[in-house]
Design a protein around this motif. Structure first.
Motif, mmCIF file in Angstrom:
data_model
loop_
_atom_site.group_PDB
_atom_site.id
_atom_site.type_symbol
_atom_site.label_atom_id
_atom_site.label_comp_id
_atom_site.label_asym_id
_atom_site.label_seq_id
_atom_site.Cartn_x
_atom_site.Cartn_y
_atom_site.Cartn_z
ATOM 1 N N ALA A 125 66.300 23.660 35.597
ATOM 2 C CA ALA A 125 66.662 22.700 36.647
ATOM 3 C C ALA A 125 66.279 23.267 38.004
ATOM 4 N N GLY A 126 66.474 24.596 38.168
ATOM 5 C CA GLY A 126 66.076 25.216 39.432
ATOM 6 C C GLY A 126 64.584 25.117 39.662
ATOM 7 N N VAL A 127 63.796 25.426 38.612
ATOM 8 C CA VAL A 127 62.332 25.352 38.748
ATOM 9 C C VAL A 127 61.908 23.926 39.091
ATOM 10 N N ALA A 128 62.493 22.942 38.352
ATOM 11 C CA ALA A 128 62.130 21.543 38.618
ATOM 12 C C ALA A 128 62.504 21.165 40.046
ATOM 13 N N LEU A 165 68.197 27.469 44.406
ATOM 14 C CA LEU A 165 69.630 27.786 44.320
ATOM 15 C C LEU A 165 70.464 26.508 44.243
ATOM 16 N N ALA A 166 70.162 25.542 45.124
ATOM 17 C CA ALA A 166 70.962 24.314 45.153
ATOM 18 C C ALA A 166 70.838 23.559 43.830
ATOM 19 N N ALA A 167 69.612 23.523 43.258
ATOM 20 C CA ALA A 167 69.419 22.789 42.000
ATOM 21 C C ALA A 167 70.168 23.462 40.862
ATOM 22 N N VAL A 168 70.131 24.819 40.817
ATOM 23 C CA VAL A 168 70.847 25.516 39.746
ATOM 24 C C VAL A 168 72.343 25.248 39.863
ATOM 25 N N ILE A 169 72.881 25.309 41.095
ATOM 26 C CA ILE A 169 74.319 25.096 41.263
ATOM 27 C C ILE A 169 74.693 23.650 40.909
ATOM 28 N N ILE A 185 67.295 18.931 49.823
ATOM 29 C CA ILE A 185 68.303 18.100 49.132
ATOM 30 C C ILE A 185 67.637 17.244 48.058
ATOM 31 N N ILE A 186 66.497 16.593 48.397
ATOM 32 C CA ILE A 186 65.829 15.750 47.399
ATOM 33 C C ILE A 186 65.455 16.571 46.174
ATOM 34 N N GLY A 187 64.874 17.756 46.423
ATOM 35 C CA GLY A 187 64.463 18.597 45.308
ATOM 36 C C GLY A 187 65.631 18.977 44.432
ATOM 37 N N SER A 188 66.746 19.359 45.067
ATOM 38 C CA SER A 188 67.870 19.837 44.265
ATOM 39 C C SER A 188 68.502 18.701 43.474
ATOM 40 N N LEU A 189 68.269 17.441 43.888
ATOM 41 C CA LEU A 189 68.877 16.327 43.149
ATOM 42 C C LEU A 189 67.955 15.757 42.074
#
Lengths: 252, 149
Positions: A125-128, A148-152, A198-202
């Motif tokens: 999820a972090g890589v994506a 970091l935000a995507a992993v969390i 934000i877009i990436g992490s979501l």
């Protein structure tokens, strides 16, 4: 001619696994009808919606009709299980598997843990997330905060679902936490483009499976299933949007 | 050069998505490859001056066609390839700015972005539907008149 009861059981088990783990409605119906026909039963009918499967066939002409249904509550995404059930049904239809063997293989698939370990899914999820933050116009310095935000966000989603078991609220919480972490990271100076982070992490929360299946179902004539899947995808997207809106209006 | 970095990023991101959706191992790299082709078609279309929506339709059609062909060849459900294939087209950025505009109270701008989001999502669906129609010639369902007999 095989025992009707047992064939009914393996058909419904196969259908239940496929529907739970993200197969299209037409695939479930077609697989079940093929399996029942290849066992020598006639007048086979299968009706599937997003939440349940009905299957009926008759053992002898005009006699011994069988009809059963299963209710499917969970809807998860594990395309590997769909592929494996597809393989079992293909071998069963070709006559390479007996009823008992098929039953064992299906039960093993149903009990098997998720194909990739959960920590790998978080890292993926972090890589994506960081990849998509770059594609949406972020810079190289935004890769780390998006990761970091995507992993969390992914960890929040999985743990929330495990302990509280609420649909849609898990996505809302994940979007809220992911957005807050992104805002915090930019505030302390890691990364520049807040929007792209934000877009990436979501992005990993996007309901890709129900969206694609909704289009497929609508086109193959399963209007009921297609509409309900589309609404499911829409509700998921709306809860993601509300989660991120909440964090933005609180912290910005 | 920028395009090459973008293609590498697409590949990595789509592999990540493949793991999230638990795509079987033999389809992971193929899905990533389809995603790269999708992004390439989208960017080439936009660079050649077509509208973003039309480029999305073309890219989605390409992705779905490749996914159908490969899925037949290696015998897996087509969704395991078509979902990674269309992911680079998802209008995440537009959807986010829609939400942002509504939060700011700028409803007109929000509606503008919202319409763009819907159009792009519709374009993805249109590409999928086109490819699907091509691959289900002769297998479709009846619609209006019984011409078969």
């Amino acid at each position: 001619m095989k025992a009707a009861d047992e064939v009914m059981d393996i058909c419904l088990l196969a259908g239940e696994i496929m529907l739970t783990y993200g197969a299209e409605t037409y695939r479930v119906e077609e697989t079940l009808e093929r399996m029942a026909r290849s066992s020598g039963f006639t007048n086979v009918h299968c009706f599937t919606t997003t939440t349940g499967i009905f299957l009926s066939f008759e053992e002898r002409k005009g006699k011994e009709d069988l009809m059963q249904m299963v209710r499917v509550d969970d809807r998860m995404q594990d395309l590997n299980k769909v592929t494996e059930v597809n393989q079992v049904s293909r071998e069963f239809t070709a006559g390479e598997l007996t009823v008992e063997e098929a039953d064992q293989r299906l039960k093993a698939i149903s009990k098997a843990p998720i194909h990739y370990p959960i920590w790998l899914i978080h890292l993926a999820a972090g890589v994506a997330g960081s990849g998509f933050s770059y594609l949406f116009g972020g810079g190289l310095q935004d890769l780390l905060p998006a990761y970091l935000a995507a992993v969390i966000a992914s960890v929040t989603l999985v743990e929330f679902e495990r302990y509280l078991k609420v649909r849609f609220a898990a996505e809302l919480a994940a979007a809220f936490v992911g957005g807050s972490v992104a805002i915090l990271l930019v505030f302390i100076g890691v990364g520049n483009n807040l929007d792209q982070i934000i877009i990436g992490s979501l992005m990993p929360l996007v309901p890709g499976v129900p969206l694609t299946n909704a289009v497929r179902d609508l086109l193959s004539g399963d209007l009921l299933a297609g509409m309900s899947r589309g609404v499911e995808a829409l509700l998921t997207s709306l809860s993601i949007a509300s989660g991120i809106a909440l964090s933005i209006s609180l912290f910005l | 050069m920028d395009l090459i970095i973008e293609l590498l990023m697409t590949f990595a991101a789509i592999i990540g998505f493949g793991v999230i959706f638990s795509v079987p191992k033999r389809a992971l790299l193929l899905g990533g490859g389809i995603g790269v082709v999708t992004w390439f078609v989208l960017q080439t279309g936009i660079n050649m001056g077509t509208s973003a929506i039309f480029a999305t339709v073309l890219a989605s059609l390409t992705a779905a066609t490749i996914a159908h062909l490969l899925a037949k060849k290696i015998r897996i459900p087509v969704t395991t390839l078509s979902i990674p294939g269309i992911l680079p087209l998802v209008p995440g950025s537009r959807a986010y700015f829609t939400m942002l505009a509504f939060v700011d109270g700028d409803y007109l701008l929000g509606l503008e972005y919202g319409v763009e989001t819907m159009l792009q999502a519709g374009a993805i669906a249109a590409g999928l539907v086109l490819a699907l129609s091509i691959f289900s010639f002769g297998k479709g369902i009846g619609n209006r008149y019984e011409t078969g007999h």
